[in-house]
Design an enzyme around this catalytic site. Structure first.
Site, PDB file in Angstrom:
ATOM      1  N   GLY A   1       0.792  -1.260  -0.115  1.00 43.61           N
ATOM      2  CA  GLY A   1       0.036   0.036   0.037  1.00 43.61           C
ATOM      3  C   GLY A   1       0.944   1.099  -0.052  1.00 43.61           C
TER       4      GLY A   1
ATOM      5  N   GLY B   1       2.059  -5.766   4.655  1.00 45.27           N
ATOM      6  CA  GLY B   1       3.512  -6.115   4.172  1.00 45.27           C
ATOM      7  C   GLY B   1       4.387  -6.320   5.304  1.00 45.27           C
TER       8      GLY B   1
ATOM      9  N   GLU C   1       8.158   3.655   8.808  1.00 47.90           N
ATOM     10  CA  GLU C   1       8.245   4.899   8.062  1.00 47.90           C
ATOM     11  C   GLU C   1       9.878   5.618   8.240  1.00 47.90           C
ATOM     12  OE1 GLU C   1       5.827   5.996   6.458  1.00 47.90           O
ATOM     13  OE2 GLU C   1       3.928   5.624   7.377  1.00 47.90           O
TER      14      GLU C   1
END
Length: 728
Positions: A229, A457, A695
């Site tokens: 995504g 994921g 991130e």
């Protein structure tokens, strides 16, 4: 008594790996309920204007076509209050306005996908086209910028002995996951069930209930598997509403899957940026001031904002800071969060500028950064919960061999290749949100843990299984973690690196509660070997409860439940999320080191090796962490050298809306990569001591590569991606 730890910290393989690689994992579009029909969207071929006519007759004449829906015959949706971002959400077929090229203007429903595709090509649409504005470099920004200031940045810049005035530009990037956006929608009366590719199960419930004016408990969203995504599935987009609307109109389940081309218009992107940065410093390299003037593209109908200001406020000690963040409204679809949103963009400008400052002062780039390390968060006046960035620098320098770097640009060669080394720092907010998880221990000694979170994921099911197994004193094989269904306990969206801290803390809480239930049951059971023992002295390992100092005194969960005629024990775990009045500033950190080779004649750049070092607190699973880090380094290569959305500004058409022309890294572009994690926990952040990792691992990768390119060539490129043309 603390529990023995066996699963957490182990490099355990993914619990759902076999399902995924054998094709037994069902993704959204794999679902085909009885009577399902196929939907294909008709996209606008102009970038701005009005639809003046739609002729569906040729399409409707095809055998198998059930209906063509447009603004001419679509039902009116009930009013909703605003959109997810500020502004007005794009609502399908509610007016004749065209806001961007590729906007859905009609949808064709047919019994087979092939018929629907052909019929969609036969729908004739007429437009009253208007001039479009899609170029951020010439359009005017919005009137009210987001601002921040401390000290007197402009005055300090004017008086600084050393000043830099730089502008960096970053191209638009698209997410491009393997699985395209897709949804299957089915109505049963006024109740809606959707099988959707989504990173935010509960958010999708909220959007669809609002769009159709039905209670949230009348919407069920199912999404156990997500094929990538990177942020694109972190909200419900207009195609989701179209599928549900169409299903209600034809009274049959509807399957709608976007094409690869439609993903470039329909599910967001990392917006293009122009970042003007002024730095002031003394001659020893200590920063005295910085001014950040940032422009980013956004749609006219919604405003998308992300954390691009944060790194410039707190990454380095700077007494005087001024920032302005301006949105440029364009005739484009709405941008959206893409891995490392805001922070990755800001790091390119800030870390490139720090490298330029270091070169100008003849300082080692790492030493310059160490010289400007803050003792606390100067933007909030709070101490950091942890800040191990110094350790990241030093560990990375040792592993990478930073001492071998020649500081003189264009001085190291390997035949026709110019060799350079670069490094950059990274930072990302440690986000935490309210979450719940249910836990059930059955009489056979196995446990079921459930939460409506997602897994696009990173291995959510695996890491949660590890936490649950240790907390319950079971092996991983005795624990099943289920996710991705809105009927399960609520969880935050699977984005912003918040899942492990949030859902993991709820799982820990629920499993702790259940384990204590079992212990209480045992110590009060006169027939138990643990009767009368101090509950605080009992631990559980391998499904067996025993007294820590008397390991032979104990019994299994199975025996305890059977004797007490219990079919199961259950508990609800919860986590309240971040406190509104926090006493610390919470961030994860990264130091990325890169070596590149640049063909001196052709300008081709190849990344040879990369080392990333991370302060992400407690690592639940090093194998999953490595997967995240290496994937992010690969994504950073794309951001630095390849990815660039090309728009035809005459009409807003995206020229390279496909994987043949929009370049992403392949295996041949992936060099020797290594990830290192600084040991430590952060129990100030959350009960399980973790910080988000997904991130931070991309933040700083692009500037590390750009700085290495400068070291190799002596050419400072201030625009991403760095192309051969820029180096010739």
């Amino acid at each position: 008594m603390s529990q023995p730890q066996a699963a957490v910290g182990a490099a355990a393989p993914r619990v759902d790996a076999r399902l995924r690689v054998t094709g037994r994992a069902k993704y959204a579009a794999d679902n085909s309920p009885d009577g399902v029909v196929h939907a294909v969207i008709v996209d606008s071929s102009v970038g701005r204007g009005r639809v003046t006519g739609i002729d569906p007759r040729a399409a409707e004449g095809q055998t198998g076509v059930l209906k063509v829906i447009s603004h001419l015959n679509a039902p009116e949706l009930p009013p909703v209050e605003g959109g997810f971002p500020p502004g007005e959400p794009l609502r399908p077929f509610q007016d004749d306005r065209v806001r961007f090229f590729g906007q859905p203007v009609a949808v064709v429903l047919a019994t087979t996908l092939e018929v629907a595709q052909h019929a969609a090509s036969l729908v004739e649409v007429a437009y009253d086209a208007e001039p479009v504005s899609t170029d951020i470099s010439v359009a005017d920004p919005a009137d009210e910028p987001e601002t921040y200031a401390r000290g007197d940045a402009d005055g300090a810049l004017d008086s600084a002995p050393v000043r830099l005035d730089l502008t960096y530009r970053m191209a638009r990037n698209h997410h491009n996951p393997i699985e395209p956006a897709g949804i299957v929608a089915r109505w049963e009366g006024d109740r809606l069930t959707v099988w959707e590719k989504t990173q935010d199960v509960q958010g999708t419930v909220s959007t669809l209930s609002g769009e159709f004016g039905i209670p949230p408990d009348h919407v069920r969203v199912i999404s156990p598997f997500v094929g990538g995504g990177f942020g694109s599935a972190a909200r419900a987009w207009v195609h989701s509403v179209i599928a549900a609307l169409a299903a209600r109109e034809v009274k049959r389940p509807v399957k709608l899957v976007l094409t690869r081309r439609q993903l470039y218009f329909g599910v967001g992107y990392r917006p293009a940026y122009e970042y003007e940065l002024r730095l002031g410093a003394n001659r020893q390299g200590r920063l005295t001031a910085s001014a950040h003037d940032i422009r980013t593209e956004s749609s006219r109908y919604e405003r998308h904002s992300e954390g691009v200001l944060q790194p410039g406020r707190m990454l380095y000690s700077t007494p005087n800071v001024r920032q302005a963040y301006r949105h440029v409204p364009l005739d484009v679809s709405t941008p959206w969060f893409m891995r490392g949103p805001g922070y990755s963009t800001a790091s390119y400008a800030i870390e490139s500028a720090m490298d330029e400052l270091a070169h100008g002062l003849s300082l080692d780039p790492m030493k310059l950064r160490l010289r400007n390390e803050p003792s606390d968060d100067e933007s909030r006046g709070l101490p950091f919960s942890t800040r191990r960035l110094r350790e990241c620098y030093r560990a990375g320098a040792r592993e990478f061999g930073w001492h071998r770097r020649n500081p003189k640009p264009r001085s190291t060669r390997d035949g026709d290749w110019l060799i350079g080394m670069g490094m950059a720092a990274g930072v990302y907010d440690t986000e935490r949100s309210e979450a719940q998880a249910s836990v059930r221990l059955d009489a056979d000694g196995t446990a079921l843990v459930q939460s409506s979170t997602s897994d696009m994921g990173p291995g959510t099911a695996t890491s949660m299984t590890q936490v649950a197994a240790d907390a319950l004193g079971l092996t991983m094989r005795q624990v099943t973690f289920r996710l991705g269904d809105s009927l399960m306990p609520p969880a935050p969206g699977h984005h912003g690196s918040r899942t492990m801290a949030s859902v993991g803390s709820a799982v820990q809480d629920g499993c702790d509660k259940l384990r204590k239930q079992a212990i209480t049951l045992a110590v009060k059971d006169e027939d138990s070997p643990l009767y009368g023992a101090d509950a605080a002295d009992i631990v559980v390992r391998g499904g067996r409860l025993y007294v820590k100092d008397e390991p032979t005194r104990g019994e299994t969960y199975q025996r305890l439940l059977a004797r007490n005629n219990r079919s199961h024990l259950e508990a609800m775990g919860s986590y309240a999320g971040a406190s509104e009045s926090e006493k610390f500033s919470f961030y994860a950190y990264a130091a990325t080191f890169a070596e590149v080779a640049v063909d001196a004649r052709l300008g081709l750049v190849r990344v040879r090796r990369m080392v990333g070092v991370y302060d992400a607190a407690r690592i639940i699973n090093p194998r999953l962490a490595d997967s995240q880090a290496i994937g992010a380094m690969t994504g950073g290569i794309g951001q630095a050298l390849l990815e660039h959305t090309v728009t035809d500004h005459r009409d807003g058409r995206i020229v390279n809306a496909n994987l043949a022309d929009y370049l992403v890294p392949t295996h041949a572009d992936m060099p020797d990569m290594k990830a290192i994690y600084i040991e430590g926990e952060d129990y100030e952040a959350d009960p399980i001591g973790v910080k988000g990792l997904g991130e931070i691992v991309i933040v700083g990768v692009a500037p590390a590569i750009a700085n290495a390119v400068f070291n190799a060539t002596g050419r400072r490129i201030r625009e991403l991606p760095i192309t051969p043309e820029a180096l010739l």
